[in-house]
Design a protein around this motif. Sequence first.
Motif, PDB file in Angstrom:
ATOM      1  N   ARG A   8     -11.510  -7.773 -19.339  1.00 19.99           N
ATOM      2  CA  ARG A   8     -10.306  -7.930 -18.516  1.00 19.99           C
ATOM      3  C   ARG A   8      -9.363  -8.960 -19.125  1.00 19.99           C
ATOM      4  O   ARG A   8      -8.150  -8.760 -19.171  1.00 19.99           O
ATOM      5  N   ILE A   9      -9.920 -10.076 -19.594  1.00 21.82           N
ATOM      6  CA  ILE A   9      -9.090 -11.115 -20.200  1.00 21.82           C
ATOM      7  C   ILE A   9      -8.587 -10.682 -21.567  1.00 21.82           C
ATOM      8  O   ILE A   9      -7.438 -10.932 -21.937  1.00 21.82           O
ATOM      9  N   ALA A  10      -9.420 -10.023 -22.334  1.00 23.26           N
ATOM     10  CA  ALA A  10      -9.029  -9.615 -23.680  1.00 23.26           C
ATOM     11  C   ALA A  10      -7.994  -8.504 -23.667  1.00 23.26           C
ATOM     12  O   ALA A  10      -7.042  -8.511 -24.473  1.00 23.26           O
ATOM     13  N   GLU A  11      -8.154  -7.547 -22.769  1.00 23.70           N
ATOM     14  CA  GLU A  11      -7.347  -6.324 -22.828  1.00 23.70           C
ATOM     15  C   GLU A  11      -6.447  -6.112 -21.618  1.00 23.70           C
ATOM     16  O   GLU A  11      -5.588  -5.227 -21.628  1.00 23.70           O
ATOM     17  N   GLY A  12      -6.651  -6.880 -20.569  1.00 24.71           N
ATOM     18  CA  GLY A  12      -5.892  -6.679 -19.344  1.00 24.71           C
ATOM     19  C   GLY A  12      -4.410  -6.949 -19.518  1.00 24.71           C
ATOM     20  O   GLY A  12      -3.995  -7.770 -20.341  1.00 24.71           O
ATOM     21  N   VAL A  13      -3.615  -6.261 -18.732  1.00 25.89           N
ATOM     22  CA  VAL A  13      -2.163  -6.415 -18.772  1.00 25.89           C
ATOM     23  C   VAL A  13      -1.750  -7.279 -17.583  1.00 25.89           C
ATOM     24  O   VAL A  13      -1.959  -6.894 -16.425  1.00 25.89           O
ATOM     25  N   GLY A  14      -1.211  -8.447 -17.863  1.00 27.07           N
ATOM     26  CA  GLY A  14      -0.813  -9.334 -16.792  1.00 27.07           C
ATOM     27  C   GLY A  14      -0.885 -10.785 -17.219  1.00 27.07           C
ATOM     28  O   GLY A  14      -0.867 -11.102 -18.403  1.00 27.07           O
ATOM     29  N   ALA A 247      11.317 -20.369 -17.817  1.00 29.17           N
ATOM     30  CA  ALA A 247       9.996 -20.143 -18.408  1.00 29.17           C
ATOM     31  C   ALA A 247       9.802 -18.671 -18.750  1.00 29.17           C
ATOM     32  O   ALA A 247       9.281 -18.332 -19.821  1.00 29.17           O
ATOM     33  N   CYS A 248      10.228 -17.793 -17.861  1.00 30.37           N
ATOM     34  CA  CYS A 248      10.081 -16.358 -18.112  1.00 30.37           C
ATOM     35  C   CYS A 248      10.982 -15.905 -19.257  1.00 30.37           C
ATOM     36  O   CYS A 248      10.589 -15.045 -20.063  1.00 30.37           O
ATOM     37  N   ARG A 280       6.970 -11.549   0.385  1.00 26.70           N
ATOM     38  CA  ARG A 280       8.150 -11.080  -0.359  1.00 26.70           C
ATOM     39  C   ARG A 280       8.502 -12.044  -1.493  1.00 26.70           C
ATOM     40  O   ARG A 280       8.755 -11.614  -2.625  1.00 26.70           O
ATOM     41  N   VAL A 281       8.492 -13.335  -1.196  1.00 23.74           N
ATOM     42  CA  VAL A 281       8.815 -14.336  -2.216  1.00 23.74           C
ATOM     43  C   VAL A 281       7.748 -14.358  -3.304  1.00 23.74           C
ATOM     44  O   VAL A 281       8.055 -14.407  -4.500  1.00 23.74           O
ATOM     45  N   LEU A 282       6.470 -14.324  -2.901  1.00 25.98           N
ATOM     46  CA  LEU A 282       5.389 -14.327  -3.886  1.00 25.98           C
ATOM     47  C   LEU A 282       5.437 -13.074  -4.743  1.00 25.98           C
ATOM     48  O   LEU A 282       5.247 -13.138  -5.972  1.00 25.98           O
ATOM     49  N   ASP A 283       5.685 -11.936  -4.149  1.00 27.78           N
ATOM     50  CA  ASP A 283       5.769 -10.685  -4.903  1.00 27.78           C
ATOM     51  C   ASP A 283       6.869 -10.748  -5.954  1.00 27.78           C
ATOM     52  O   ASP A 283       6.683 -10.309  -7.098  1.00 27.78           O
ATOM     53  N   ALA A 284       8.028 -11.307  -5.586  1.00 28.15           N
ATOM     54  CA  ALA A 284       9.136 -11.417  -6.538  1.00 28.15           C
ATOM     55  C   ALA A 284       8.783 -12.358  -7.684  1.00 28.15           C
ATOM     56  O   ALA A 284       9.109 -12.100  -8.850  1.00 28.15           O
ATOM     57  N   ALA A 291       6.626  -9.301 -15.749  1.00 25.63           N
ATOM     58  CA  ALA A 291       7.548  -8.619 -16.669  1.00 25.63           C
ATOM     59  C   ALA A 291       7.712  -9.395 -17.965  1.00 25.63           C
ATOM     60  O   ALA A 291       7.751  -8.813 -19.059  1.00 25.63           O
ATOM     61  N   ALA A 292       7.792 -10.725 -17.858  1.00 30.03           N
ATOM     62  CA  ALA A 292       7.932 -11.536 -19.071  1.00 30.03           C
ATOM     63  C   ALA A 292       6.638 -11.565 -19.874  1.00 30.03           C
ATOM     64  O   ALA A 292       6.652 -11.574 -21.113  1.00 30.03           O
ATOM     65  N   ALA A 293       5.493 -11.570 -19.164  1.00 32.55           N
ATOM     66  CA  ALA A 293       4.199 -11.673 -19.839  1.00 32.55           C
ATOM     67  C   ALA A 293       3.837 -10.438 -20.634  1.00 32.55           C
ATOM     68  O   ALA A 293       3.063 -10.507 -21.593  1.00 32.55           O
TER      69      ALA A 293
END
Length: 295
Positions: A8-14, A247-248, A280-284, A291-293
């Motif tokens: 998950r850490i090696a290949e996961g997207v996020g 940062a993003c 809503r705020v956390l989701d945004a 998206a940046a990651a």
Amino acid sequence: MDDDQRARIAEGVGFIAALDQSGGSTPKALRLYGIDEGRWSTEDEMFDLVHGMRTRIMTSPSFGGDRIIGAILFEGTMDRDVDGVGAAEYLWRRKQVVPFLKVDKGLAEEQRGVRLMKPIPGLATLLARAIDKGVFGTKMRSVVTLADEKGIADNLDQQFDLARQILDAGLVPIIEPEVDIHSPEKQQTEVLLKAGLTERLDSVPAGAQVMFKLTLPTVDGFFGDLVADPRVLRVVALSGGYSRDEACRLLARNPGVSASFSRALTEGLAESQSEEEFDRVLDASIAEIYAAAIT
């Protein structure tokens, strides 16, 4: 060690969520959340309040393995329950988020342009407890403020000495020698730091891997060599005092580097928000960092 977690850490997207504010940084985190120091009179009460904030984040519908691959916990969080189960177990079993543990005990005073970690008494016992609770890896933070070769060498020697102990215990260490974003020698410091990290990777035992958590670099793509090194499981960036937007923006210019943001993740969250507004705020926030990651 859980092979599914490693994959998950090696290949996961996020990205990795940093939920590891400790005693020194917790009051500020709570103030930003809308809880002032008058709300607690003991350290235990303070940690009860911050655990409530962290629990609200972790149990939010917006917080899950579709965009978050890992989360770093403070020891006090690891030792508490979330929704009736241990925090690390909750993250992995219910959210598919890999749990890490912050193991450092804070920073010593600055010498030679660096702040080393304070001693970590009882580290072996802490690592054994972490494994029992289902933790995959650890994180430890030190700070570099100036391009002092001896200071940086001392900083990295301490980081890698601890990393080898953590590897021997069966956990994956996240090595975090943060460069102060306000350093007048930031770029020169990054050059020395990268060279020192590369050199010390030779001390990693055969077949083992470490992770790096690094300040967003002055030169775009500067850590590409570390990202590609097979001895490095993953490179993530800290927000380091930048706003989330900044940062993003910087993260998106560094392919292969993911995020491990703390304050930038929780920016805009408040105790007074309704559950709908909080989500809503956390989701945004999660969406912007994700998206940046993955850029």
